[in-house]
Scaffold this active site. Structure first.
Site, PDB file in Angstrom:
ATOM      1  N   PHE A 114      50.859 126.083  74.123  1.00 37.44           N
ATOM      2  CA  PHE A 114      51.292 125.984  75.517  1.00 37.44           C
ATOM      3  C   PHE A 114      50.689 127.086  76.381  1.00 37.44           C
ATOM      4  O   PHE A 114      50.614 126.951  77.597  1.00 37.44           O
ATOM      5  CB  PHE A 114      52.827 125.997  75.600  1.00 37.44           C
ATOM      6  CG  PHE A 114      53.432 127.351  75.828  1.00 37.44           C
ATOM      7  CD1 PHE A 114      53.686 128.206  74.766  1.00 37.44           C
ATOM      8  CD2 PHE A 114      53.741 127.769  77.110  1.00 37.44           C
ATOM      9  CE1 PHE A 114      54.235 129.457  74.989  1.00 37.44           C
ATOM     10  CE2 PHE A 114      54.301 129.019  77.336  1.00 37.44           C
ATOM     11  CZ  PHE A 114      54.541 129.867  76.262  1.00 37.44           C
ATOM     12  N   LYS A 115      50.234 128.177  75.748  1.00 35.99           N
ATOM     13  CA  LYS A 115      49.678 129.275  76.547  1.00 35.99           C
ATOM     14  C   LYS A 115      48.452 128.851  77.335  1.00 35.99           C
ATOM     15  O   LYS A 115      48.132 129.455  78.357  1.00 35.99           O
ATOM     16  CB  LYS A 115      49.371 130.465  75.650  1.00 35.99           C
ATOM     17  CG  LYS A 115      50.649 131.059  75.068  1.00 35.99           C
ATOM     18  CD  LYS A 115      50.424 132.306  74.272  1.00 35.99           C
ATOM     19  CE  LYS A 115      51.743 132.931  73.863  1.00 35.99           C
ATOM     20  NZ  LYS A 115      52.490 132.116  72.877  1.00 35.99           N
ATOM     21  N   ASP A 116      47.763 127.800  76.881  1.00 40.42           N
ATOM     22  CA  ASP A 116      46.614 127.293  77.637  1.00 40.42           C
ATOM     23  C   ASP A 116      47.004 126.870  79.053  1.00 40.42           C
ATOM     24  O   ASP A 116      46.206 126.990  79.980  1.00 40.42           O
ATOM     25  CB  ASP A 116      46.027 126.056  76.942  1.00 40.42           C
ATOM     26  CG  ASP A 116      45.309 126.375  75.645  1.00 40.42           C
ATOM     27  OD1 ASP A 116      44.725 127.462  75.534  1.00 40.42           O
ATOM     28  OD2 ASP A 116      45.334 125.518  74.734  1.00 40.42           O
ATOM     29  N   LEU A 119      47.057 130.119  80.994  1.00 39.82           N
ATOM     30  CA  LEU A 119      45.860 130.967  80.920  1.00 39.82           C
ATOM     31  C   LEU A 119      44.611 130.296  81.466  1.00 39.82           C
ATOM     32  O   LEU A 119      43.738 130.962  82.044  1.00 39.82           O
ATOM     33  CB  LEU A 119      45.647 131.446  79.481  1.00 39.82           C
ATOM     34  CG  LEU A 119      46.533 132.645  79.108  1.00 39.82           C
ATOM     35  CD1 LEU A 119      46.513 132.896  77.604  1.00 39.82           C
ATOM     36  CD2 LEU A 119      46.079 133.906  79.853  1.00 39.82           C
TER      37      LEU A 119
END
Ligand SMILES: *Cc1c(COP(=O)(O)O)cnc(C)c1O
Length: 465
Positions: A114-116, A119
């Site tokens: 989910f960090k994509d 970021l």
């Protein structure tokens, strides 16, 4: 309207010249007083329906937060570019699990976590803002796996940005290491530190604390305390709620939680006006927040490794932002509470703050055995294969689901990132998507170093040129 940003530890945030704009906060990381930057005003929710596209929703939700730094057409261009590569036309699709349960799938980005979602957007905003200021930075970060690859993918090839990511030697999975070390862009640098993740993090902190080094190298960070990441995450709470409940009625969210950045974005969505019933903090055996909800006391224990390593955290940095809000934005009181936590390892939070948090949040924990069982149960019930982090959230979702309110659980990683746990649970080894299968054959590029700031500083100086 331009929103000003203030530190959670500022005793007098209204003082002249103290508030920053979005562009400053994007580049700043921690405030000089050790606090985190927060918006001084929370804008109202724009009109988003079940049919609004993800990029359009992102632009209308983020526009007031970035006003004065980016125009809405700049934002639209960056968002379209950031989300073009996601492996689903909805960007963050919602899956109907039946019985008023839903899964909000945040794993369709390039590195499968989910960090994509945040970021990919933050990388583009950073590049744009640095270009405008004619400034070059070296982003330094420590990773236990997911954050490093998401940051590297987001920043590879970006102008005016060099990236150094430290990972603990032989302590990340082969897939996680290859996701970082096979990226060919010349601005990406990986170092394996002979030590633990905490050693890597301490080296990053030591680098930021070294005034001589900082005079030579303009350091920046994209860790989860960066406000821009929280802001980007607000978007999928809104689109997820609209998909699960087009009539605009309340929904609840269950969120696999480590640093509290993800679920905090849900809280901001609610403050903007999204109808949210409960926000559920799901943790593994590292359950500092669940214990806090039960007792009103923050108490750190040693970090215990688990099947969901991205949640193996004892100090959830972003929790400070929520404490600041429930304290009535009292930077003095927040400094005191966190100072006591730092010096004694525990603190009893004022009862009124605890009550305010309980009014909106629930917490649940799940150990590794339960995680394996939940992966198996989800596969049995819905033919759904989930990763261990998502399984922890699904468990908490079941505990707090009520018949009338849709329960939306967030999927935070693709099961292919954690094939061993998944195989253990259901006897199936999930395949990597095609674009990642290739990394098994690509050459790796990284250096190995002792746990020592000296050689890391030398490398930072040579990278920064
Ligand atoms: C980072 C991460 C989390 C924890 O998110 P926070 O914002 O730190 O609470 C959960 N699951 C996965 C897969 C992650 O990578």
């Amino acid at each position: 309207m331009t929103i000003a940003y203030v530190s959670t530890r500022d005793p007098d945030p209204g003082a002249d010249g103290r508030a920053l704009g979005f562009g400053d906060v994007l580049l700043a990381g921690l405030a000089p007083d050790g606090g985190l930057y927060c918006p001084s005003e929370i804008p109202p929710l724009p009109a988003v329906t079940a049919d609004t596209g993800y990029v359009d929703a992102a632009v209308s939700i983020m526009e007031p937060f970035v006003a004065g730094t980016f125009t809405s057409s700049e934002l639209a261009e960056m968002a379209a570019d950031a989300y073009r590569g996601f492996r689903h036309p909805d960007t963050c699709p919602v899956i109907d699990l039946g019985r008023n349960r839903y899964l909000l799938d945040l794993t369709k980005g390039p590195t499968l976590a989910f960090k994509d979602v945040a970021l990919q957007m933050v990388g583009r905003m950073l590049e744009a803002e640095l270009g405008r200021r004619n400034r070059r930075v070296t982003v330094i970060g420590a990773t236990s796996g997911d954050t490093g690859s998401a940051a590297i993918d987001a920043l590879a090839g970006k102008a005016n940005i060099e990236v150094l990511i430290l990972h603990p030697h032989d302590r990340v999975s082969e897939i996680q290491r290859r996701q970082m070390t096979t990226v060919a862009a010349t601005n990406i640098h990986n170092v394996a530190i002979k030590g633990t993740f905490d050693d890597c993090q301490d080296l990053v902190k030591a680098a930021f604390a070294d005034p001589v080094l900082r005079a030579d190298v303009d350091l920046a960070a994209v860790n989860s305390i960066n406000w821009a990441r929280v802001m980007c995450q607000i978007v999928y709470y809104v689109t997820g709620a609209r998909r699960a409940r087009p009539d605009g009625g309340p929904v609840s969210f269950s969120v696999p939680t480590g640093n509290f950045g993800n679920v905090l974005a849900g809280w901001y969505a609610k403050r903007m006006g999204l109808a949210v019933d409960r926000l559920i903090v799901a943790s593994n055996r590292n359950d500092v927040l669940t214990r806090f909800l039960e007792t009103g006391r923050l108490e750190t224990h040693a970090v215990a490794p688990s099947l969901s390593p991205s949640m193996d955290i004892q100090i959830s940095s972003n929790f400070e932002r929520l404490l600041w809000e429930v304290s009535g934005r009292d930077g003095h009181a927040v400094s005191d509470v966190l100072g006591e936590l730092r010096s004694t390892g525990r603190v009893d939070v004022p009862p009124a703050w605890h009550r305010a948090i309980l009014a909106e949040f629930d917490g649940a924990r799940l150990d590794d055995g339960g995680t394996i069982e939940r992966i198996a149960a989800s596969h049995g019930a819905n033919e759904l294969i989930v990763d261990p982090h998502t399984a922890v959230g699904l468990h908490a979702a079941e505990l707090f689901a009520t018949p009338d309110v849709p329960m939306v659980a967030l999927a935070t990683a693709d099961p292919a990132k954690f094939p061993d746990a998944v195989e253990d649970a259901i006897g199936i080894r999930p395949d990597l998507p095609a674009h990642l299968a290739e990394i098994l054959d690509r050459p790796e590029r990284f250096e190995t170093m002792d746990n020592d700031l000296g050689p890391v500083s030398d490398l930072l100086r040579s990278i920064a040129g």
